[in-house]
Write a protein that holds these residues in place. Structure first.
Motif, PDB file in Angstrom:
ATOM      1  N   ILE A   1      43.844  42.842  39.915  1.00  0.00           N
ATOM      2  CA  ILE A   1      42.712  42.464  40.528  1.00  0.00           C
ATOM      3  C   ILE A   1      41.721  43.207  39.651  1.00  0.00           C
ATOM      4  O   ILE A   1      40.369  42.484  39.320  1.00  0.00           O
ATOM      5  CB  ILE A   1      42.744  43.028  41.682  1.00  0.00           C
ATOM      6  N   LEU A   2      41.797  44.459  39.241  1.00  0.00           N
ATOM      7  CA  LEU A   2      40.841  44.972  38.419  1.00  0.00           C
ATOM      8  C   LEU A   2      40.526  44.384  37.270  1.00  0.00           C
ATOM      9  O   LEU A   2      39.383  44.331  36.803  1.00  0.00           O
ATOM     10  CB  LEU A   2      40.951  46.526  38.343  1.00  0.00           C
ATOM     11  N   GLU A   3      41.701  44.137  36.512  1.00  0.00           N
ATOM     12  CA  GLU A   3      41.566  43.355  35.169  1.00  0.00           C
ATOM     13  C   GLU A   3      40.898  41.911  35.195  1.00  0.00           C
ATOM     14  O   GLU A   3      40.299  41.670  34.313  1.00  0.00           O
ATOM     15  CB  GLU A   3      42.980  43.341  34.630  1.00  0.00           C
ATOM     16  N   SER A   4      41.197  41.245  36.481  1.00  0.00           N
ATOM     17  CA  SER A   4      40.549  40.143  36.503  1.00  0.00           C
ATOM     18  C   SER A   4      39.187  39.993  36.745  1.00  0.00           C
ATOM     19  O   SER A   4      38.288  39.409  36.300  1.00  0.00           O
ATOM     20  CB  SER A   4      41.085  39.164  37.895  1.00  0.00           C
ATOM     21  N   ALA A   5      38.525  41.294  37.403  1.00  0.00           N
ATOM     22  CA  ALA A   5      37.206  41.397  37.454  1.00  0.00           C
ATOM     23  C   ALA A   5      36.598  41.860  36.173  1.00  0.00           C
ATOM     24  O   ALA A   5      35.447  41.254  35.769  1.00  0.00           O
ATOM     25  CB  ALA A   5      36.913  42.560  38.592  1.00  0.00           C
ATOM     26  N   LEU A   6      37.256  42.613  35.465  1.00  0.00           N
ATOM     27  CA  LEU A   6      37.110  43.202  34.057  1.00  0.00           C
ATOM     28  C   LEU A   6      36.551  41.856  33.125  1.00  0.00           C
ATOM     29  O   LEU A   6      35.774  41.889  32.407  1.00  0.00           O
ATOM     30  CB  LEU A   6      37.772  44.130  33.666  1.00  0.00           C
ATOM     31  N   LEU A   7      37.725  40.929  33.314  1.00  0.00           N
ATOM     32  CA  LEU A   7      37.829  39.732  32.441  1.00  0.00           C
ATOM     33  C   LEU A   7      36.463  38.896  32.686  1.00  0.00           C
ATOM     34  O   LEU A   7      35.709  38.626  31.782  1.00  0.00           O
ATOM     35  CB  LEU A   7      38.998  39.042  32.637  1.00  0.00           C
ATOM     36  N   GLY A   8      35.952  38.868  33.937  1.00  0.00           N
ATOM     37  CA  GLY A   8      34.882  37.972  34.381  1.00  0.00           C
ATOM     38  C   GLY A   8      33.617  38.852  33.718  1.00  0.00           C
ATOM     39  O   GLY A   8      32.886  38.069  33.438  1.00  0.00           O
ATOM     40  N   GLY A   9      33.604  40.044  33.726  1.00  0.00           N
ATOM     41  CA  GLY A   9      32.308  40.800  33.319  1.00  0.00           C
ATOM     42  C   GLY A   9      32.459  40.597  31.779  1.00  0.00           C
ATOM     43  O   GLY A   9      31.231  40.343  31.111  1.00  0.00           O
ATOM     44  N   ILE A  10      33.433  40.768  31.069  1.00  0.00           N
ATOM     45  CA  ILE A  10      33.490  40.535  29.501  1.00  0.00           C
ATOM     46  C   ILE A  10      33.210  39.067  28.989  1.00  0.00           C
ATOM     47  O   ILE A  10      32.399  39.197  28.333  1.00  0.00           O
ATOM     48  CB  ILE A  10      35.050  40.850  29.097  1.00  0.00           C
TER      49      ILE A  10
END
Length: 354
Positions: A67-76
């Motif tokens: 979940i955290l990495e999915s959100a991070l990917l969206g930000g990137i």
């Protein structure tokens, strides 16, 4: 439709600004395009994207980390759009044309289409900012009313509440619906789309298929449909929300103008540069972290006046532009913090919904 025209003014404000900005770059001996700091940032973002994507798809982290990495990917992805693609599409990422093309082409890998973006953003939005019926960025009808000249529906009374949901869906709607609408209608809003070459058609369909494989097919095969769906929704919704907010805070706030062309002549009241300043707002320009993340798009006034100058130079040229506006009595709209700009955007939406 009648395309609006801007006044041709002798010794225009724009020519004076160009003279001063040109003198600045000559004085400091810098190129107006990107520098090593921008290139390092681009590498950091690209490597970060590849690392997070590979870890999510091939190493299947536990739910919390996924979940955290999915959100991070969206930000990137949003940051790549702001910092790499955007400068590249405007020809300001590098002094080398091929490198600008590569930077702009990153949009195709992320699901969009660089040809459509160039027409929608570079050609139309930058020329006719906040002009209803022309600027596609303020055409979110019937879901939202972004100008006093647009038709009002009952649901608009609540648009200052539900806009968060619509903005979150922006990215997924863009890559799966809006690009195809433009392609098949051969229009961007009411404006005709310029003719696409054979290679433009090939890139459009080829990279739409590549995107489907990279972001849909392969992840489903590796982690299963449910895990992919949860991750994909988080990733696209965060990217959509960030992308939408940054661009909307720049133009649809309480103090920006929405000029209308003369019904008979089609002429706008102001010359082009003054029109850009009146329809655009800056926010959080003293916050270096915000500036780094959004690719200087918080200096939106500077960007609209000089889109071919890389965002790494905006803090410096903003001082020149602000001073010129003071001398000529032109309002320079700026919100000191992000939350002030968000509050003004919410107030604007509430006003448009009344």
């Amino acid at each position: 439709m009648l395309v609006p025209k801007f006044s041709n003014v002798p010794h225009s404000f724009h020519s004076e600004l160009k003279r001063r900005i040109s003198a600045y770059f000559e004085e400091v001996g810098k190129s107006p395009t990107g520098n090593y700091k921008l290139f390092i940032k681009a590498v950091i973002l690209m490597v970060g994207f590849v690392f997070v994507y590979i870890h999510l798809v091939f190493f299947t982290p536990v739910a919390v980390w996924a979940i955290l990495e999915s959100a991070l990917l969206g930000g990137i992805v949003a940051a790549i759009g702001f910092n790499v693609m955007h400068d590249g599409a405007h020809g300001s990422f590098s002094k080398y044309k091929w490198l600008n093309s590569v930077a702009a082409f990153s949009l195709n890998m992320l699901g969009g289409n660089s040809f459509m973006w160039n027409v929608k953003h570079n050609v139309i939005h930058h020329a006719f900012t906040n002009v209803d019926g022309v600027d596609d960025d303020i055409d979110i009808q019937p879901w939202m009313r972004m100008s006093a000249t647009q038709k009002k529906y009952k649901l608009h009374k609540y648009q200052h509440i539900y806009f968060w949901f619509l903005y979150a869906l922006f990215y997924i709607f863009w890559i799966f619906v809006l690009d195809y609408q433009k392609y098949f209608k051969a229009k961007v809003g009411n404006m005709p789309l310029k003719k696409m070459s054979v290679s433009d058609h090939f890139v459009f369909w080829g990279f739409k298929l590549v995107h489907l494989f990279v972001f849909v097919g392969l992840p489903i095969f590796m982690v299963g449909f449910t895990s992919w769906l949860v991750s994909f929704v988080i990733f696209t919704c965060l990217a959509g929300l960030v992308l939408s907010l940054v661009f909307q805070l720049a133009h649809t706030v309480e103090h920006t103008a929405f000029p209308v062309a003369n019904d008979v002549t089609g002429k706008m009241e102001d010359e082009w540069a003054i029109h850009q300043i009146k329809t655009t707002a800056n926010f959080a320009t003293q916050n270096k972290l915000v500036s780094w993340l959004v690719g200087g798009l918080n200096f939106q006034i500077e960007h609209h006046l000089f889109p071919k100058i890389s965002h790494v130079h905006y803090p410096a040229i903003s001082k020149i532009i602000r001073k010129a506006c003071q001398e000529y009595g032109i309002p320079y709209i700026e919100y000191a913090r992000v939350r002030y700009a968000v509050a003004s955007h919410v107030a604007f939406l509430r006003q448009m919904g009344r």
